[in-house]
Design a protein around this motif. Structure first.
Motif, PDB file in Angstrom:
ATOM      1  N   LEU A 111       0.825  -1.211   0.000  1.00 14.86           N
ATOM      2  CA  LEU A 111       0.000   0.000   0.000  1.00 14.86           C
ATOM      3  C   LEU A 111       0.858   1.259   0.000  1.00 14.86           C
ATOM      4  CD1 LEU A 111      -2.879  -0.923   2.474  1.00 14.86           C
ATOM      5  CD2 LEU A 111      -3.138  -0.325   0.064  1.00 14.86           C
ATOM      6  N   LEU A 112       1.960   1.206   0.720  1.00 14.61           N
ATOM      7  CA  LEU A 112       2.855   2.369   0.763  1.00 14.61           C
ATOM      8  C   LEU A 112       3.532   2.622  -0.578  1.00 14.61           C
ATOM      9  CD1 LEU A 112       4.436   1.939   4.286  1.00 14.61           C
ATOM     10  CD2 LEU A 112       2.877   3.735   3.529  1.00 14.61           C
ATOM     11  N   ALA A 113       3.620   1.584  -1.392  1.00 15.48           N
ATOM     12  CA  ALA A 113       4.246   1.741  -2.703  1.00 15.48           C
ATOM     13  C   ALA A 113       3.311   2.436  -3.696  1.00 15.48           C
ATOM     14  CB  ALA A 113       4.667   0.374  -3.251  1.00 15.48           C
ATOM     15  N   LEU A 114       2.031   2.517  -3.371  1.00 12.78           N
ATOM     16  CA  LEU A 114       1.063   3.188  -4.240  1.00 12.78           C
ATOM     17  C   LEU A 114       1.164   4.701  -4.076  1.00 12.78           C
ATOM     18  CD1 LEU A 114      -2.116   1.019  -3.514  1.00 12.78           C
ATOM     19  CD2 LEU A 114      -0.508   0.773  -5.415  1.00 12.78           C
ATOM     20  N   SER A 115       0.687   5.406  -5.089  1.00 16.87           N
ATOM     21  CA  SER A 115       0.605   6.867  -4.949  1.00 16.87           C
ATOM     22  C   SER A 115      -0.451   7.186  -3.895  1.00 16.87           C
ATOM     23  CB  SER A 115       0.227   7.503  -6.290  1.00 16.87           C
ATOM     24  OG  SER A 115      -1.143   7.264  -6.572  1.00 16.87           O
ATOM     25  N   PRO A 116      -0.387   8.354  -3.278  1.00 17.77           N
ATOM     26  CA  PRO A 116      -1.390   8.693  -2.253  1.00 17.77           C
ATOM     27  C   PRO A 116      -2.832   8.629  -2.771  1.00 17.77           C
ATOM     28  CG  PRO A 116       0.445  10.179  -2.091  1.00 17.77           C
ATOM     29  CD  PRO A 116       0.673   9.366  -3.337  1.00 17.77           C
ATOM     30  N   LYS A 117      -3.059   9.028  -3.999  1.00 11.72           N
ATOM     31  CA  LYS A 117      -4.428   9.002  -4.528  1.00 11.72           C
ATOM     32  C   LYS A 117      -4.885   7.555  -4.744  1.00 11.72           C
ATOM     33  CE  LYS A 117      -7.400  12.016  -6.832  1.00 11.72           C
ATOM     34  NZ  LYS A 117      -7.505  13.301  -7.444  1.00 11.72           N
ATOM     35  N   GLN A 118      -3.985   6.710  -5.275  1.00 11.37           N
ATOM     36  CA  GLN A 118      -4.329   5.298  -5.454  1.00 11.37           C
ATOM     37  C   GLN A 118      -4.591   4.650  -4.099  1.00 11.37           C
ATOM     38  OE1 GLN A 118      -1.012   3.727  -7.648  1.00 11.37           O
ATOM     39  NE2 GLN A 118      -1.951   4.139  -9.630  1.00 11.37           N
ATOM     40  N   ARG A 119      -3.738   4.949  -3.124  1.00 12.50           N
ATOM     41  CA  ARG A 119      -3.914   4.394  -1.783  1.00 12.50           C
ATOM     42  C   ARG A 119      -5.249   4.838  -1.201  1.00 12.50           C
ATOM     43  NH1 ARG A 119      -0.046   6.870   1.668  1.00 12.50           N
ATOM     44  NH2 ARG A 119       1.456   6.067   0.167  1.00 12.50           N
ATOM     45  N   ALA A 120      -5.586   6.106  -1.378  1.00 11.24           N
ATOM     46  CA  ALA A 120      -6.858   6.622  -0.869  1.00 11.24           C
ATOM     47  C   ALA A 120      -8.036   5.885  -1.516  1.00 11.24           C
ATOM     48  CB  ALA A 120      -6.974   8.122  -1.116  1.00 11.24           C
ATOM     49  N   VAL A 121      -7.970   5.669  -2.823  1.00 13.28           N
ATOM     50  CA  VAL A 121      -9.048   4.965  -3.521  1.00 13.28           C
ATOM     51  C   VAL A 121      -9.186   3.541  -2.996  1.00 13.28           C
ATOM     52  CG1 VAL A 121      -9.749   3.989  -5.749  1.00 13.28           C
ATOM     53  CG2 VAL A 121      -8.995   6.365  -5.620  1.00 13.28           C
ATOM     54  N   VAL A 122      -8.074   2.822  -2.851  1.00 12.37           N
ATOM     55  CA  VAL A 122      -8.119   1.434  -2.376  1.00 12.37           C
ATOM     56  C   VAL A 122      -8.652   1.375  -0.946  1.00 12.37           C
ATOM     57  CG1 VAL A 122      -6.689  -0.558  -1.742  1.00 12.37           C
ATOM     58  CG2 VAL A 122      -6.344   0.574  -3.946  1.00 12.37           C
ATOM     59  N   SER A 145     -12.144   8.480 -13.122  1.00 12.50           N
ATOM     60  CA  SER A 145     -10.817   8.628 -12.529  1.00 12.50           C
ATOM     61  C   SER A 145     -10.639   7.674 -11.352  1.00 12.50           C
ATOM     62  CB  SER A 145     -10.614  10.075 -12.079  1.00 12.50           C
ATOM     63  OG  SER A 145      -9.349  10.251 -11.515  1.00 12.50           O
ATOM     64  N   VAL A 146     -11.685   7.519 -10.548  1.00 13.98           N
ATOM     65  CA  VAL A 146     -11.638   6.577  -9.423  1.00 13.98           C
ATOM     66  C   VAL A 146     -11.420   5.168  -9.950  1.00 13.98           C
ATOM     67  CG1 VAL A 146     -13.008   5.499  -7.587  1.00 13.98           C
ATOM     68  CG2 VAL A 146     -12.985   7.980  -7.839  1.00 13.98           C
ATOM     69  N   LYS A 147     -12.168   4.799 -10.993  1.00 15.61           N
ATOM     70  CA  LYS A 147     -12.031   3.455 -11.576  1.00 15.61           C
ATOM     71  C   LYS A 147     -10.623   3.244 -12.123  1.00 15.61           C
ATOM     72  CE  LYS A 147     -16.865   2.833 -12.835  1.00 15.61           C
ATOM     73  NZ  LYS A 147     -17.826   2.598 -13.927  1.00 15.61           N
ATOM     74  N   SER A 148     -10.094   4.254 -12.769  1.00 11.35           N
ATOM     75  CA  SER A 148      -8.749   4.169 -13.329  1.00 11.35           C
ATOM     76  C   SER A 148      -7.700   4.013 -12.227  1.00 11.35           C
ATOM     77  CB  SER A 148      -8.467   5.415 -14.165  1.00 11.35           C
ATOM     78  OG  SER A 148      -7.154   5.411 -14.652  1.00 11.35           O
ATOM     79  N   HIS A 149      -7.798   4.849 -11.193  1.00 11.57           N
ATOM     80  CA  HIS A 149      -6.860   4.748 -10.067  1.00 11.57           C
ATOM     81  C   HIS A 149      -6.975   3.390  -9.390  1.00 11.57           C
ATOM     82  CE1 HIS A 149      -5.060   8.694  -9.952  1.00 11.57           C
ATOM     83  NE2 HIS A 149      -6.241   9.279  -9.987  1.00 11.57           N
ATOM     84  N   HIS A 150      -8.202   2.900  -9.240  1.00 16.09           N
ATOM     85  CA  HIS A 150      -8.413   1.612  -8.593  1.00 16.09           C
ATOM     86  C   HIS A 150      -7.796   0.485  -9.412  1.00 16.09           C
ATOM     87  CE1 HIS A 150     -10.729  -1.979  -7.329  1.00 16.09           C
ATOM     88  NE2 HIS A 150     -10.492  -1.458  -6.136  1.00 16.09           N
TER      89      HIS A 150
END
Length: 167
Positions: A111-122, A145-150
């Motif tokens: 999770l820490l390896a994800l970008s902050p926005k991706q982490r927030a979405v997950v 955008s949420v779907k893409s980040h997810h």
């Protein structure tokens, strides 16, 4: 008379903090990737809410407001610390054991390896169990955008940890 009103407002705020602290601490820790930063994020956000408490006390869903404020504050912190590396080293391909689910340390590192926005979405999708539309509203972006980040986040997580059946 004004003093009695302040005391009632303060009591209402204290009751909200007591009900919100344990409920939102895990979200804050997952957003920041660190127990202490999570506590700091939650505390700072609650202080900001206190500054606006009289107006916000009439808000329909204070917990939703707190979640959104934490996500926004975390994004602001991340932007300020953009150059700081949150994870000392995350291996490119962690050792995998067939047939096991990742332990919490593996998942936390991923999770820490994800970008902050991706982490927030997950975190908002899988921990808070929020629908994509609500996540988009919280993050101030489109559902697409949420779907893409997810999708990108899940693909990245799959490369970092053994794929559990739920991902």
């Amino acid at each position: 008379m004004r003093r009695a009103t302040q005391t009632a407002a303060d009591r209402a705020y204290v009751a909200f903090v007591e009900s919100a602290w344990t409920r939102h601490l895990r979200l804050a820790v997952l957003l920041t990737g660190d127990r202490w930063r999570g506590e700091e994020l939650l505390q700072d956000t609650l202080v900001n809410i206190y500054a606006r408490w009289r107006r916000l006390a009439r808000h329909d869903d204070l917990h939703a407001y707190l979640r959104r404020a934490m996500v926004n504050n975390n994004t602001s912190l991340w932007r300020r610390r953009r150059r700081e590396r949150l994870v000392a080293e995350v291996p490119d391909h962690p050792a995998r054991t067939e047939g096991r689910h990742p332990d919490s340390a593996d998942l936390r590192a991923a999770l820490l390896a994800l970008s902050p926005k991706q982490r927030a979405v997950v975190v908002l999708r899988h921990y808070e169990d929020l629908p994509e539309k609500e996540i988009a509203r919280l993050l101030g972006c489109t559902v697409g955008s949420v779907k893409s980040h997810h999708a990108r986040a899940i693909a990245r997580l799959r490369t970092l940890v053994r794929e559990p059946s739920g991902l």
